[in-house]
Design a protein around this motif. Sequence first.
Motif, PDB file in Angstrom:
ATOM      1  N   LEU A  31      15.940 -27.610  16.787  1.00  0.00           N
ATOM      2  CA  LEU A  31      16.527 -28.945  16.800  1.00  0.00           C
ATOM      3  C   LEU A  31      17.630 -29.082  15.766  1.00  0.00           C
ATOM      4  O   LEU A  31      18.633 -29.737  15.995  1.00  0.00           O
ATOM      5  CB  LEU A  31      15.436 -29.984  16.517  1.00  0.00           C
ATOM      6  N   TYR A  35      18.886 -32.656  22.249  1.00  0.00           N
ATOM      7  CA  TYR A  35      17.716 -33.506  22.339  1.00  0.00           C
ATOM      8  C   TYR A  35      17.929 -34.917  21.786  1.00  0.00           C
ATOM      9  O   TYR A  35      17.311 -35.869  22.240  1.00  0.00           O
ATOM     10  CB  TYR A  35      16.544 -32.859  21.588  1.00  0.00           C
ATOM     11  N   ILE A  36      18.757 -35.061  20.777  1.00  0.00           N
ATOM     12  CA  ILE A  36      18.885 -36.353  20.107  1.00  0.00           C
ATOM     13  C   ILE A  36      20.360 -36.736  20.050  1.00  0.00           C
ATOM     14  O   ILE A  36      21.085 -36.293  19.170  1.00  0.00           O
ATOM     15  CB  ILE A  36      18.295 -36.298  18.692  1.00  0.00           C
ATOM     16  N   GLN A  86      20.037 -42.195  20.542  1.00  0.00           N
ATOM     17  CA  GLN A  86      18.619 -42.021  20.281  1.00  0.00           C
ATOM     18  C   GLN A  86      18.253 -42.121  18.805  1.00  0.00           C
ATOM     19  O   GLN A  86      17.088 -42.110  18.468  1.00  0.00           O
ATOM     20  CB  GLN A  86      18.180 -40.645  20.793  1.00  0.00           C
ATOM     21  N   HIS A  92      12.416 -42.600  23.297  1.00  0.00           N
ATOM     22  CA  HIS A  92      12.566 -41.240  22.799  1.00  0.00           C
ATOM     23  C   HIS A  92      11.751 -40.230  23.600  1.00  0.00           C
ATOM     24  O   HIS A  92      12.237 -39.144  23.904  1.00  0.00           O
ATOM     25  CB  HIS A  92      12.192 -41.193  21.312  1.00  0.00           C
ATOM     26  N   TRP A 149      13.262 -36.988  25.411  1.00  0.00           N
ATOM     27  CA  TRP A 149      12.870 -35.641  25.016  1.00  0.00           C
ATOM     28  C   TRP A 149      12.236 -34.843  26.147  1.00  0.00           C
ATOM     29  O   TRP A 149      12.292 -33.611  26.148  1.00  0.00           O
ATOM     30  CB  TRP A 149      11.891 -35.708  23.840  1.00  0.00           C
ATOM     31  N   HIS A 161       6.497 -29.407  20.845  1.00  0.00           N
ATOM     32  CA  HIS A 161       7.840 -29.953  21.056  1.00  0.00           C
ATOM     33  C   HIS A 161       7.897 -31.422  20.640  1.00  0.00           C
ATOM     34  O   HIS A 161       8.842 -31.847  19.955  1.00  0.00           O
ATOM     35  CB  HIS A 161       8.223 -29.800  22.522  1.00  0.00           C
ATOM     36  N   CYS A 211      10.150 -33.067  17.587  1.00  0.00           N
ATOM     37  CA  CYS A 211      11.113 -34.136  17.838  1.00  0.00           C
ATOM     38  C   CYS A 211      10.818 -35.357  16.967  1.00  0.00           C
ATOM     39  O   CYS A 211      11.736 -35.976  16.416  1.00  0.00           O
ATOM     40  CB  CYS A 211      11.088 -34.522  19.316  1.00  0.00           C
TER      41      CYS A 211
END
Length: 220
Positions: A20, A27-28, A32, A52, A56, A194, A198
């Motif tokens: 990440l 992902y972000i 977000q 979120h 994700w 995961h 996150c």
Amino acid sequence: MHQLQPQPEVTTSLQLTTYLTSNSAVYIDPVQRSPWASLQTEVQQVDWLILHFNHWFSHLNVSLVKGGFEPEYFPATEDAPARIQFAHGFFNSALHEISHWTIAGDKRRLLPDLGYWYAPDGRSAEQQALFEQVEIKPQAIEWMFAQAFGRKFRVSLDNLTGDGGDGAIFKDNVFAQVQQYFKGEAKLPRDAAHFIACICACTRGGKTLQSDEFQRYLLD
């Protein structure tokens, strides 16, 4: 003190956090990055969680949704993604249902309610023992989710009108399961790892969970 250990066929939070950090845009995205620490109410935190989680896990065709009554899982159809429905808009209920989903494999995710057998409140001692055996791993993972969010976790025997069993033994088992994940004696499910990574990226500056954050007395 232990960090989550790498395991064959499962991705740990340590590995995911590294990924990440170097590929966070995957992902972000900027939309977000709502500041978790600024959220003051349960409703705000629930809305943040739904937004979120659905971001994700969009690659797995699943969505988290509020339910008015009891929690339920609905498999995906040709027209709609799978739905993890949690009870009464409660944050802790959402974490619990997500924990069950992360444990379920691909085949069980094709089944209503993930193929779980469930006896309602009022279970006999024998039924309660079976219930608790099935609940050890989901509640251990739920505790890890809650800790990543900085929220209080409480085990649930969920049998107010029946035989509640020995809560101390169940707490011992949940604590032992968490420690097994950290020591590498048990595999943390891929999607649980995961999710934890996150969460930590958004709430802890990417700092991974540590085993000494989980003490037995915290369950009493």
